[in-house]
Design an enzyme around this catalytic site. Structure first.
Site, PDB file in Angstrom:
ATOM      1  N   LEU A  57       0.825  -1.214   0.000  1.00  0.00           N
ATOM      2  CA  LEU A  57       0.000   0.000   0.000  1.00  0.00           C
ATOM      3  C   LEU A  57       0.854   1.257   0.000  1.00  0.00           C
ATOM      4  O   LEU A  57       0.448   2.298  -0.471  1.00  0.00           O
ATOM      5  CB  LEU A  57      -0.919   0.020   1.235  1.00  0.00           C
ATOM      6  CG  LEU A  57      -1.875  -1.150   1.415  1.00  0.00           C
ATOM      7  CD1 LEU A  57      -2.499  -1.128   2.785  1.00  0.00           C
ATOM      8  CD2 LEU A  57      -2.965  -1.089   0.345  1.00  0.00           C
ATOM      9  N   GLY A  58       2.043   1.144   0.581  1.00  0.00           N
ATOM     10  CA  GLY A  58       2.883   2.342   0.654  1.00  0.00           C
ATOM     11  C   GLY A  58       4.292   1.979   1.080  1.00  0.00           C
ATOM     12  O   GLY A  58       4.556   0.855   1.533  1.00  0.00           O
ATOM     13  N   PHE A 102      11.002   3.479   6.685  1.00  0.00           N
ATOM     14  CA  PHE A 102      10.958   2.400   7.673  1.00  0.00           C
ATOM     15  C   PHE A 102      10.812   1.034   7.028  1.00  0.00           C
ATOM     16  O   PHE A 102      11.073   0.021   7.609  1.00  0.00           O
ATOM     17  CB  PHE A 102       9.750   2.631   8.587  1.00  0.00           C
ATOM     18  CG  PHE A 102       8.500   2.882   7.800  1.00  0.00           C
ATOM     19  CD1 PHE A 102       7.756   1.815   7.326  1.00  0.00           C
ATOM     20  CD2 PHE A 102       8.084   4.177   7.489  1.00  0.00           C
ATOM     21  CE1 PHE A 102       6.621   2.024   6.568  1.00  0.00           C
ATOM     22  CE2 PHE A 102       6.953   4.387   6.733  1.00  0.00           C
ATOM     23  CZ  PHE A 102       6.218   3.317   6.263  1.00  0.00           C
ATOM     24  N   GLY A 103      10.289   0.971   5.775  1.00  0.00           N
ATOM     25  CA  GLY A 103       9.970  -0.301   5.155  1.00  0.00           C
ATOM     26  C   GLY A 103       8.715  -0.147   4.317  1.00  0.00           C
ATOM     27  O   GLY A 103       8.543   0.886   3.667  1.00  0.00           O
ATOM     28  N   VAL A 104       7.848  -1.147   4.348  1.00  0.00           N
ATOM     29  CA  VAL A 104       6.639  -1.064   3.523  1.00  0.00           C
ATOM     30  C   VAL A 104       5.386  -1.276   4.364  1.00  0.00           C
ATOM     31  O   VAL A 104       5.434  -1.849   5.448  1.00  0.00           O
ATOM     32  CB  VAL A 104       6.632  -2.121   2.391  1.00  0.00           C
ATOM     33  CG1 VAL A 104       7.759  -1.853   1.419  1.00  0.00           C
ATOM     34  CG2 VAL A 104       6.717  -3.523   2.966  1.00  0.00           C
ATOM     35  N   LYS A 127       2.479  -2.838   8.713  1.00  0.00           N
ATOM     36  CA  LYS A 127       3.707  -2.088   8.467  1.00  0.00           C
ATOM     37  C   LYS A 127       4.872  -3.012   8.800  1.00  0.00           C
ATOM     38  O   LYS A 127       5.054  -3.410   9.951  1.00  0.00           O
ATOM     39  CB  LYS A 127       3.721  -0.838   9.353  1.00  0.00           C
ATOM     40  CG  LYS A 127       4.953   0.010   9.216  1.00  0.00           C
ATOM     41  CD  LYS A 127       4.625   1.482   9.503  1.00  0.00           C
ATOM     42  CE  LYS A 127       5.214   1.932  10.816  1.00  0.00           C
ATOM     43  NZ  LYS A 127       4.839   3.313  11.137  1.00  0.00           N
ATOM     44  N   ASP A 177       5.488  14.118  15.120  1.00  0.00           N
ATOM     45  CA  ASP A 177       5.541  13.971  13.668  1.00  0.00           C
ATOM     46  C   ASP A 177       4.150  14.155  13.069  1.00  0.00           C
ATOM     47  O   ASP A 177       3.711  13.370  12.237  1.00  0.00           O
ATOM     48  CB  ASP A 177       6.158  12.611  13.294  1.00  0.00           C
ATOM     49  CG  ASP A 177       6.762  12.628  11.895  1.00  0.00           C
ATOM     50  OD1 ASP A 177       6.884  13.724  11.303  1.00  0.00           O
ATOM     51  OD2 ASP A 177       7.095  11.544  11.389  1.00  0.00           O
TER      52      ASP A 177
END
Ligand code: NAG
Ligand code: NAG
Ligand code: NAG
Ligand code: NAG
Ligand code: NAG
Ligand code: NAG
Ligand code: NAG
Ligand code: NAG
Length: 872
Positions: free
Chosen positions: A572-573, A577-579, A593, A690
């Protein structure tokens, strides 16, 4: 403490020396000479030129006394020679009118001076509002005297200072002194500051007082044998922004006699766990040759607390030379050391020093509108109950007799929910002020001598469950609305009011007219109110913890994660950090995540997020379904948010979907509530760090939830993070103050949210290099400066918004990004204002559709326009 003690004497020792006649500005000073007879009030204290008043009007109980004349008390300054003592009641309070959100220097003075001839030094507790300030023991000096001084930001317009009996001794107090300090001075990361030391470095023995110190700080002289004294007759200018040091304090300094030795100052904390701040004042007051350099390094307990600093010549700056993160000292022994750096050709110097420790006042005061309401009721009835002093609800052991409260936790203001004034000898009518106790559930006014009719307003108090009016002299018919409430379950007790007819029909036409007028008003109110109530409800349910039954948090193995994502099939994105992959868990969609091994968002951030989300639940925070923590394989499993993130919608990446003005406001409100919950709903409070549009996710109905808590921090971690290591967040959203000063507060989130709000309003990204001003904050500021307000609005809105709400939102966004964090609103305020924007927009919309083209709506538009935002 010893610092302050000296001034009791020196105020008098120096009487003839520094007496000045001209009147100084004492704006906002509150100077109370406790025990002073009213007929001697006010008077001007000759040494400090400060006007003191009697304590009559600030306190109810107590008796007055005068200290005995013994040789050492000769030096006691006039305000401290009389006192008030409190033989009756457990808690006795002074109630002071102050300005909310103002930094005050608050000093309380207690001098026993054997006023009662018993020669027994009393011990008792001192409270600031509902919080303990200090357990006092007046045995500290020969005649029993203590001074307590703090710097504290007021939370409401009322400040209670209370003395509390703890044993057999009688509490007393000699003086209360409040001095408002300039905004932004003496900040503390958490809590308030308690003064331990206030020295200026000189070999003279003059104490510097008001009026030389405009803020009435007391500067004591101090010197060490291994130091050399320097001073100047030249003017030392002040660019410290409000610290306003007296010329006499800053124009003298100490420097080490052996130029290669450092200047060292040590102090002891009362408790080894205390956190401490050193305010070091440095100005170069020597004529330094052009080829000479003075550069100082400041070390606190072995850690550099301030990088190499070159003092300004004949000018002092401060706020700079302090540890922004409080120091902790091993064994409670602290030390600052000023040494010359290798580049320096001159020894270090130091002009003055203040030392503080942090003092926490965690318990919230009772909701101020409840306090005002109950005090109004008390004064209407002329009630003079001994326990009715200080905060009505907290601490519980001193709560007012007859007043019951709901106390949820220490950070939520308590509310008054029951009031029992039975048998209190009340006469007159039932006062209207009761309706301002908006959460009252039970009202007992039985067995008094109340007269008049039962007022209609009682029926409108939705929270009421029980009313007891037995045994009074009430008369007349009972309002129909109240009878209706009774049918609806309200317990209503009316026995023993012989002139009260419960089911009679009024014989007086006047009453009928009034009643029907009232019901007309009531109908209008009933039509108008639901809109507001609905919105209120929404806001308040937002704060309720959601029982996480259907999505029980749990830990998964890596193979389970692989299975639920079908071997990470649908991505999805992606991020640093990763995917994020789509997954299915019990046939429900989830977002997974997967944190890559090389991720900069390391294990620590993963852990932060898991711990936070396991503990915190709120409808506007994305919820965690589970996580995987298996060696190097880390994954977080969240609820699935169908509509992606806010940025995608604003940038048009999501194709056809278009966020209209009211959806945008709703998203803003919900995100604000999520952040507000982190700030005030969590314990300890959290800063997200953030906040950005890509971290605001949208569900199926476009409900907004805040995500990504990897950088979140609790406010209280301060001492374990080193100053320069922890600026985190995303460029374009970073609070400039946090960035420069490393000063982390919840206001940094407010700043970032302000940028998000600007994105929502303008559709523009936070950073866009093709814009003339690539930072959104600068872009908006310059557009506003040019008066180019309309072109700030997102063209994708196609003008489908109203000026009033859009400008209000814009003004709010600008206030959120104010460079000074203290000028920014808190998230509660932000959410409230956004709600108002939505109300304005929806009401205007309604009015427009109801009476299209009516001149009234034009009038409203115009009156709102004058309220245009300005860049500040
Ligand atoms: C404090 O303010 C209240 C309300 O404005 C007023 O009634 C009261 O007299 C004031 N008290 C003092 C001591 O000034
Ligand atoms: C300091 O105080 C002592 C006595 O307490 C006095 O003798 C001396 O003159 C004082 N010095 C100055 C510089 O005022
Ligand atoms: C010092 O500066 C202040 C303000 O700039 C001025 O009012 C004062 O006269 C100056 N004093 C001397 C001795 O120059
Ligand atoms: C000055 O201090 C240095 C370093 O501590 C020392 O080596 C030196 O002997 C001292 N000089 C005098 C005159 O005391
Ligand atoms: C600075 O210059 C003066 C005179 O010109 C000289 O005596 C002194 O040693 C110099 N200082 C340094 C650190 O070079
Ligand atoms: C106090 O109560 C009033 C009335 O219910 C409410 O509007 C206000 O927000 C409350 N204040 C705080 C600080 O909770
Ligand atoms: C109730 O509170 C409002 C606002 O705080 C105030 O204006 C009003 O006078 C109060 N009503 C009574 C009867 O005290
Ligand atoms: C009640 O009030 C009435 C009228 O003010 C008075 O005559 C009567 O004595 C009062 N009763 C009591 C018990 O105080």
């Amino acid at each position: 403490m010893e610092t302050c003690m000296k001034f009791l004497f020196l105020a008098f020792a120096t009487f003839s020396i520094i007496h000045q006649v001209q009147s100084q500005d004492q704006q906002g000073f509150i100077s109370i000479d406790c025990g002073l007879p009213s007929n001697e009030s006010p008077y001007v204290e000759p040494v400090t030129d400060i006007t003191y008043t009697s304590d009559a009007g600030f306190v109810h109980g107590g008796k007055t006394g005068t200290i005995k004349k013994v040789s050492e008390t000769d030096f006691i300054a006039k305000p401290y020679r009389v006192l008030r003592y409190f033989p009756d009641g457990t808690r006795n309070c002074y109630s002071l009118n102050v300005t909310q959100d103002t930094n005050y220097l608050i000093r309380t003075v207690f001098v026993y001076g054997n006023y009662d001839g018993l020669n027994i030094f009393p011990r008792f507790d001192l409270y600031l509002g509902p919080n303990i300030w200090k357990s006092l023991d007046l045995r500290r000096t020969g005649f029993g005297a203590v001074v307590e001084e703090i710097i504290h930001v007021t939370r409401s317009n009322i400040l209670d200072i209370c003395v509390v009996k703890t044993g057999t001794s009688t509490p007393l107090i000699s003086a209360i002194e409040l001095r408002p300090l300039p905004y932004n001075t003496y900040p503390a990361q958490t809590g308030s500051l308690k003064n331990l030391v206030r020295y200026y470095f000189t070999t003279s023995n003059k104490t510097i007082l008001h009026p030389k110190d405009v803020h009435d700080r007391v500067w004591n002289p101090y010197f060490q044998p291994e130091w050399t004294h320097i001073d100047t007759t030249l003017n030392v200018s002040d660019s410290s922004g409000g610290y306003d040091l007296p010329q006499d304090v800053i124009a003298t300094a100490a420097t080490p006699t052996n130029a290669s030795e450092p200047l060292i100052f040590t102090w002891n904390l009362e408790s080894a766990d205390d956190e401490t701040y050193a305010y070091i004042y440095v100005a170069d007051i020597q004529q330094v040759r052009a080829n000479e350099t003075r550069e100082i390094e400041i070390v606190g307990n072995g850690k550099v607390i301030f990088p190499p600093y070159r003092p300004k010549k004949f000018e002092f700056e401060v706020g700079m030379l302090t540890n922004t993160v409080p120091l902790k000292c091993e064994g409670g022994v602290c030390r600052v050391q000023l040494s010359e750096t290798p580049r320096s050709t001159l020894p270090p110097l130091m002009n003055a020093l203040e030392i503080f420790t942090t003092i926490e006042f965690p318990q919230s005061e009772t909701n101020q509108s409840d306090v005002i309401a109950i005090k109004t009721i008390a004064s209407t009835y002329g009630l003079n109950k001994v326990s009715w002093q200080g905060d009505p609800c907290v601490p519980k052991q001193f709560s007012w007799i007859g007043v019951g409260c709901s106390v949820i936790d220490i950070s939520t203001p308590p509310r008054i929910i029951t009031l029992d004034l039975s048998g209190s000898g009340l006469s007159g009518v039932i006062p209207h002020g009761i309706q301002n106790l908006t959460q009252l559930q039970e009202l007992d006014l039985s067995n008094n001598n109340l007269t008049g009719e039962v007022p209609e307003f009682l029926a409108k108090m939705d929270s009421l469950l029980k009313i007891n009016l037995n045994g009074n002299n009430l008369r007349g018919p009972l309002p129909q609305a109240l009878l209706n409430r009774k049918k609806g379950g309200l317990q209503l007790h009316l026995e023993g009011n012989k002139d009260l007819c419960v089911s009679c029909h009024s014989k007086f036409p006047v009453v009928v007219v009034v009643a029907s007028l009232c019901s007309l008003v009531a109908i209008i109110i009933m039509v108008l109110v639901p809109v507001f109530i609905l919105r209120r409800r929404k806001t308040s349910t937002g704060k309720v913890m959601r029982p996480s039954l259907e999505m029980k948090n749990r830990r998964f193995t890596y193979s389970e994660v692989r299975e639920m994502t079908n071997n990470f099939q649908v991505v999805l994105g992606k991020g640093g950090f990763g995917v994020v992959c789509r997954g299915f868990l019990n046939n429900e969609q989830v977002a997974v995540k997967v944190i890559s091994h090389s991720s900069t968002q390391g294990y620590k951030e993963f852990k932060t997020e898991v711990e936070l989300l396991l503990r915190v639940h709120h409808v506007n925070l994305v919820s965690l379904v589970g996580y995987c923590d298996e060696g190097n394989d880390l994954a977080l499993i969240y609820e699935f948010m169908e509509n992606g993130n806010l940025r995608e919608h604003l940038s048009g990446k999501r194709g056809g979907s278009f966020l209209n003005w009211s959806s945008r406001l709703k998203i803003a409100i919900e995100s604000a509530l999520g952040i507000e919950y982190l700030h005030i709903g969590c314990k300890p409070p959290m800063v997200h760090r953030d906040v950005k549009s890509t971290n605001i996710l949208l569900g199926q109905q476009f409900e907004a939830k805040l995500a990504d808590f990897g950088l979140s921090r609790s406010f209280l971690v301060g001492s374990q993070t080193h100053v320069s290591t922890n600026v985190a967040g995303t460029l374009g959203y970073l609070d400039p103050e946090y960035y420069q000063k490393n000063w982390l507060t919840e206001k940094s989130d407010v700043y970032s949210f302000g940028i998000v709000l600007l994105e929502i309003i303008s559709g523009q990204p936070a950073i866009e290099h093709s814009r003339e001003n690539s930072y959104l904050s600068e872009w908006a500021t310059s557009m506003l400066a040019n008066g180019d307000i309309e072109s700030i609005m997102d063209p994708k809105l196609h003008g489908d918004y109203d000026t009033a709400s859009s400008w209000k939102a814009l003004e709010l966004a600008m206030s959120c990004i104010n460079p000074s964090s203290r000028e920014r609103p808190n998230m509660t305020r932000v959410a409230h204002e956004l709600n108002e924007c939505l109300e304005i927009y929806e009401n205007l919309g309604k009015r427009r559709s109801q009476d299209a083209n009516s001149s009234k709506s034009m009038v409203h538009n115009i009156s709102f326009i004058s309220d245009s935002p300005s860049a500040r």
